[in-house]
Design a protein around this motif. Structure first.
Motif, PDB file in Angstrom:
ATOM      1  N   PRO A 592      10.766 -17.508 -27.754  1.00  0.00           N
ATOM      2  CA  PRO A 592      11.089 -15.506 -27.618  1.00  0.00           C
ATOM      3  C   PRO A 592      10.814 -15.922 -29.220  1.00  0.00           C
ATOM      4  O   PRO A 592      10.811 -16.042 -30.323  1.00  0.00           O
ATOM      5  N   LEU A 593      11.166 -13.937 -28.959  1.00  0.00           N
ATOM      6  CA  LEU A 593      10.123 -13.095 -30.787  1.00  0.00           C
ATOM      7  C   LEU A 593      11.623 -13.879 -31.660  1.00  0.00           C
ATOM      8  O   LEU A 593      11.941 -13.007 -32.435  1.00  0.00           O
ATOM      9  N   TRP A 644      15.113 -10.292 -28.033  1.00  0.00           N
ATOM     10  CA  TRP A 644      13.787  -9.443 -28.636  1.00  0.00           C
ATOM     11  C   TRP A 644      15.763  -8.680 -29.641  1.00  0.00           C
ATOM     12  O   TRP A 644      15.878  -8.354 -29.990  1.00  0.00           O
ATOM     13  N   LEU A 645      16.450  -9.629 -30.005  1.00  0.00           N
ATOM     14  CA  LEU A 645      18.314  -8.765 -30.905  1.00  0.00           C
ATOM     15  C   LEU A 645      17.849  -9.610 -32.280  1.00  0.00           C
ATOM     16  O   LEU A 645      17.376 -10.872 -32.233  1.00  0.00           O
ATOM     17  N   LEU A 646      17.759  -9.213 -32.872  1.00  0.00           N
ATOM     18  CA  LEU A 646      17.608  -9.259 -34.644  1.00  0.00           C
ATOM     19  C   LEU A 646      18.829  -8.837 -35.098  1.00  0.00           C
ATOM     20  O   LEU A 646      19.158  -7.789 -34.855  1.00  0.00           O
ATOM     21  N   LEU A 665      16.974  -4.111 -31.895  1.00  0.00           N
ATOM     22  CA  LEU A 665      15.883  -4.329 -31.259  1.00  0.00           C
ATOM     23  C   LEU A 665      14.710  -4.526 -31.826  1.00  0.00           C
ATOM     24  O   LEU A 665      14.532  -3.801 -32.628  1.00  0.00           O
ATOM     25  N   TYR A 666      13.965  -5.319 -31.944  1.00  0.00           N
ATOM     26  CA  TYR A 666      12.614  -5.508 -32.733  1.00  0.00           C
ATOM     27  C   TYR A 666      12.007  -4.406 -32.192  1.00  0.00           C
ATOM     28  O   TYR A 666      11.292  -4.251 -30.902  1.00  0.00           O
ATOM     29  N   ALA A 667      11.514  -3.477 -33.064  1.00  0.00           N
ATOM     30  CA  ALA A 667      10.735  -2.426 -32.860  1.00  0.00           C
ATOM     31  C   ALA A 667       8.688  -3.176 -32.669  1.00  0.00           C
ATOM     32  O   ALA A 667       7.937  -2.237 -32.111  1.00  0.00           O
ATOM     33  N   GLY A 668       8.264  -3.872 -33.037  1.00  0.00           N
ATOM     34  CA  GLY A 668       7.090  -4.107 -33.020  1.00  0.00           C
ATOM     35  C   GLY A 668       6.171  -4.439 -34.072  1.00  0.00           C
ATOM     36  O   GLY A 668       6.705  -3.807 -35.160  1.00  0.00           O
ATOM     37  N   GLY A 673       0.257  -7.960 -34.701  1.00  0.00           N
ATOM     38  CA  GLY A 673       0.014  -8.414 -33.343  1.00  0.00           C
ATOM     39  C   GLY A 673       1.188  -8.706 -31.839  1.00  0.00           C
ATOM     40  O   GLY A 673       0.990  -9.006 -31.009  1.00  0.00           O
ATOM     41  N   ARG A 674       2.032  -8.082 -32.544  1.00  0.00           N
ATOM     42  CA  ARG A 674       3.520  -8.527 -31.927  1.00  0.00           C
ATOM     43  C   ARG A 674       3.998  -6.780 -31.463  1.00  0.00           C
ATOM     44  O   ARG A 674       4.517  -5.545 -32.351  1.00  0.00           O
ATOM     45  N   GLN A 675       4.253  -7.307 -30.338  1.00  0.00           N
ATOM     46  CA  GLN A 675       4.372  -6.197 -29.572  1.00  0.00           C
ATOM     47  C   GLN A 675       5.923  -6.198 -29.405  1.00  0.00           C
ATOM     48  O   GLN A 675       7.141  -7.042 -29.847  1.00  0.00           O
TER      49      GLN A 675
END
Length: 748
Positions: A592-593, A644-646, A665-668, A673-675
């Motif tokens: 996961p991200l 997606w929570l940082l 939340l991760y904005a990308g 190359g990360r969404q």
């Protein structure tokens, strides 16, 4: 001394008659190389050695019984009993022969032989009451006693001792350099020289230890602590390349000297025994002893040909027996550096890494029998002076070698790659009886691999510029690291959860006890119960865990220990309010991200946010991924939990009555190359965990606020600490902007 001369010497030695004046060890039995052939017979379960060649007043120093080479089943305890001349079976309460440590692969018959000789009985009789895999034709009795050392066995020379880090390294020059005419030392050349000796001339070196100087007169009172093979002891055999698809024309393939298919024509490096020393010169012998108690010890090395030692009155000197004792002290052993090389990076401005290999000599409590294993490290060469970086401990995966893992899958400022699970099934522990003649009833399960890893972490903290509060654990079977929140800041592992479920765990069942029953472990807990991680997580709700990242890898076989068992762990972590993120998906579906970003930022002295019930979470279902989440499945193809929570690790406030953290939340990141997160907002529950100062008592009331970015209106609410003293803020609204979450104790 060439092969023909050795054989002739052995034949002459067999005719030597015992008498006073030296130290002798000889072998009784019916094997071709025995010195007293034809002295063994069997009548049912009664074995008998004819000892009439020994005078009644012979002083016996050692008697070693061999005849069971290995076990296939460890359920029964081997029972061998000495018998009186008029007995055919052992009486009730008789004392059976003990196994000889530390290898536990032979039996101590010393007292039985002494009694037999002293009474003039002329024969040692044994009741082989329970003797699985007993091979009478291979059974021998080795006796060491005072006798005439006619035709003394060859002597070693140049004996020296080096003691460091709880271990004593003994080296010597062997009686013959059999590889002297070889251009290079390779496995192939070793085979050409050593294999023809098998069955004709067995050469070993015996290591003796004592608290007094070892002379021919005192050798019998010294303790035999090891037997070292001819030639092989000085070479780092396991460093030779393994070959996945061996080619016979290139000399690649298996060898009797080390496991796996190897590049048999590659040079085999000699060992280095201390940092900064040169490798051992050709023709050396080596033995490494781990010290259990402090003291001063004398050592001697005696050559044995076909099991025979003959040491005359002048047979020990400064060349083969230390004249001064070695001052020794116990300490955790460390791996010894063998080689280091520069690994270049293709990135501009990246100076690359130093990749190093080590050898790790181990005994109990790090291994059930003495063994040596490989260790590797990768150190970033561009770390600025005075900076301490992340220590990434990478456990590897099925079949991996530490050198490969450190070179290809390193992380952090320093990567540490411990030995893989050669003696520790899927890193969950292993019964100490395995590879010995002991039974399940004569020992317990120990976590050898885990102990080694923890010891190596402490070594790496001293050896490298690493932050002791930023140690991360990564590996296919890294879940055991959850129990060591005092060591690891984060753990990244396959989910698995309960190793007492699935075909893979059952396959390893006999290594943990009499399958399916199992044995107790070193803590007195049933091993199958100990491996139930989910149960442990639930029963230890207040124990602070590392931040946990769960991801699939190539070993996530459905129905083994793969996805079917994973949801149980997700639920245990969720219900006990632990900080984790997980991806439930097919083979190599990635982490996961949050699991790819946060481990590089988290320190062990920082509080963690335990997220739960995030509205962006996927559905892992019951773990059934047999149709990739298609029609009839109850799970998503890929399901992320808290993925997606940082949070910002630099602005955490952790005070006795106040806790604050910035969450988003991760904005990308287009450059990477990360969404970003699949939605701009979510709702989530948050519980402060691993708090350093913030503390709540059950039932205490707290206020909280959630301030969005750029001066937006803050949300607020109240929370009551649960019976474990955990404060949970429910249904927080989090966006891709920075949210400042605050918790403080309500005024009474």
């Amino acid at each position: 001394m060439r092969l023909a001369a050795l054989i002739a010497l052995a034949a002459a030695l067999c005719t030597a008659a015992p008498a006073k004046g030296g130290f002798v060890a000889e072998v009784w039995g019916n094997r071709p190389l025995c010195h007293h052939k034809g002295t063994f017979r069997v009548d049912g379960k009664v074995a008998q050695f004819d000892l009439s060649a020994l005078p009644k007043d012979t002083t016996i120093h050692r008697a070693v019984l061999r005849g069971i080479q290995r076990r296939g089943d460890y359920r029964t305890t081997i029972e061998l009993y000495p018998l009186a001349p008029d007995q055919d079976e052992a009486p009730a309460g008789a004392k059976m022969l003990a196994l000889r440590p530390p290898w536990f692969n032979s039996f101590d018959a010393t007292e039985a032989v002494r009694t037999c000789v002293a009474k003039g009985e002329g024969a040692l009789r044994l009741h082989m009451k329970v003797a699985p895999n007993w091979r009478p034709e291979e059974t021998t009795l080795e006796l060491a006693y005072d006798g005439a050392a006619k035709d003394p066995t060859p002597k070693v020379s140049g004996l020296r001792a080096v003691h460091h880090d709880g271990q004593t390294f003994l080296t010597w020059k062997e009686h013959e350099d059999i590889l002297a005419d070889c251009d290079a030392v390779t496995l192939e050349n070793m085979e050409k020289k050593l294999l023809p000796l098998r069955g004709k001339q067995e050469v070993v070196y015996r290591i003796y230890a004592s608290d007094q100087a070892i002379t021919p007169a005192t050798l019998g009172r010294a303790t035999l602590i090891a037997e070292v093979p001819f030639v092989l002891s000085m070479y780092y055999l396991d460093s030779v390349r393994t070959i996945e698809h061996p080619n016979k024309e290139r000399g690649e393939g298996g060898t009797p000297f080390v496991g796996g298919a190897r590049a048999r024509r590659d040079p085999v490096p000699p060992y280095v025994i201390a940092k900064g020393e040169e490798p051992l010169p050709r023709g050396s012998g080596l033995y490494v002893r781990t010290i259990a108690k402090p003291g001063k010890t004398y050592y001697a090395v005696v050559a044995a040909l076909n099991g025979r030692e003959a040491v005359a009155r002048d047979g020990l000197s400064a060349a083969n027996s230390l004249q001064e004792p070695v001052a020794e002290a116990p300490a955790p052993p460390i791996p010894v550096l063998q080689s280091s090389q520069h690994a270049k990076s293709e990135e501009r401005g990246n100076p690359g890494w130093s990749v190093s290999t080590y050898n790790y000599w181990l005994e109990f409590p790090y291994a059930n029998v003495p063994r040596q294993l490989a260790v590797a490290t990768r150190e970033f060469r561009g770390l600025s002076a005075g900076t301490k970086g992340e220590l990434c401990v990478n456990l590897g995966f099925y079949g991996s070698q530490p050198a490969f893992v450190s070179r290809e899958r390193g992380g952090g400022a320093v990567t540490l790659c411990p030995p893989w699970d050669q003696d520790d099934s899927i890193l969950q522990g292993r019964h100490e009886c395995l590879e010995t003649l002991r039974s399940y009833d004569q020992g317990v399960v120990h976590p050898w691999g885990q102990r080694r890893t923890l010891a190596l972490v402490e070594w790496a903290k001293r050896e490298f510029p690493v932050d002791p509060l930023h140690v991360t654990l990564v590996g296919q079977f890294a879940l055991w690291g959850l129990r060591h929140g005092d060591v690891f800041a984060t753990v990244t592992s396959d989910a698995y959860g309960n190793f007492n479920k699935g075909r893979e765990a059952q396959k390893h069942g006999p290594t943990w006890g009499p399958y399916p029953q199992g044995s107790k472990d070193w803590l007195g807990i049933d091993q199958w119960d100990y491996m139930n991680v989910c149960k442990w997580v639930r029963e230890n709700r207040t124990v602070e865990l590392p931040y946990l990242v769960l991801r699939p890898t190539s070993a996530s076989h459905v129905g083994d220990i793969g996805p079917w068992a994973w949801p149980e762990l997700y639920r245990a972590l969720h219900d006990t309010k632990r900080a984790f993120t997980a991806r439930h998906g097919g083979v190599w579906s990635g982490a996961p991200l949050a699991g790819t970003i946060m481990p590089a930022r988290i320190r062990r002295d920082q509080s963690l946010p335990a997220f739960a019930n995030c509205s962006l979470d996927g559905m892992p279902g019951d773990g059934d991924m047999s149709n990739n989440g298609g029609v009839g499945a109850d799970s998503d193809v890929i399901a992320d939990l808290n993925g997606w929570l940082l949070w910002d690790t630099e602005t955490i406030v952790d005070e006795p009555d106040r806790w604050e953290m910035t969450v988003y939340l991760y904005a990308g990141d287009p450059k990477q190359g990360r969404q970003g997160a699949p939605a701009d907002t979510c709702t989530v529950d948050l519980t402060p965990r691993r708090c350093q100062r913030f503390a709540a008592k059950p039932g205490q009331r707290f206020q909280w606020s959630n301030t969005p970015p750029e001066g937006g209106q803050a949300a607020a609410g109240q929370a009551i600490a649960d019976r474990w003293g955990l404060v949970t803020l429910e249904r927080l609204v989090i966006t891709k902007g920075m949210h400042r979450v605050r918790v403080w104790r309500s005024a009474e």
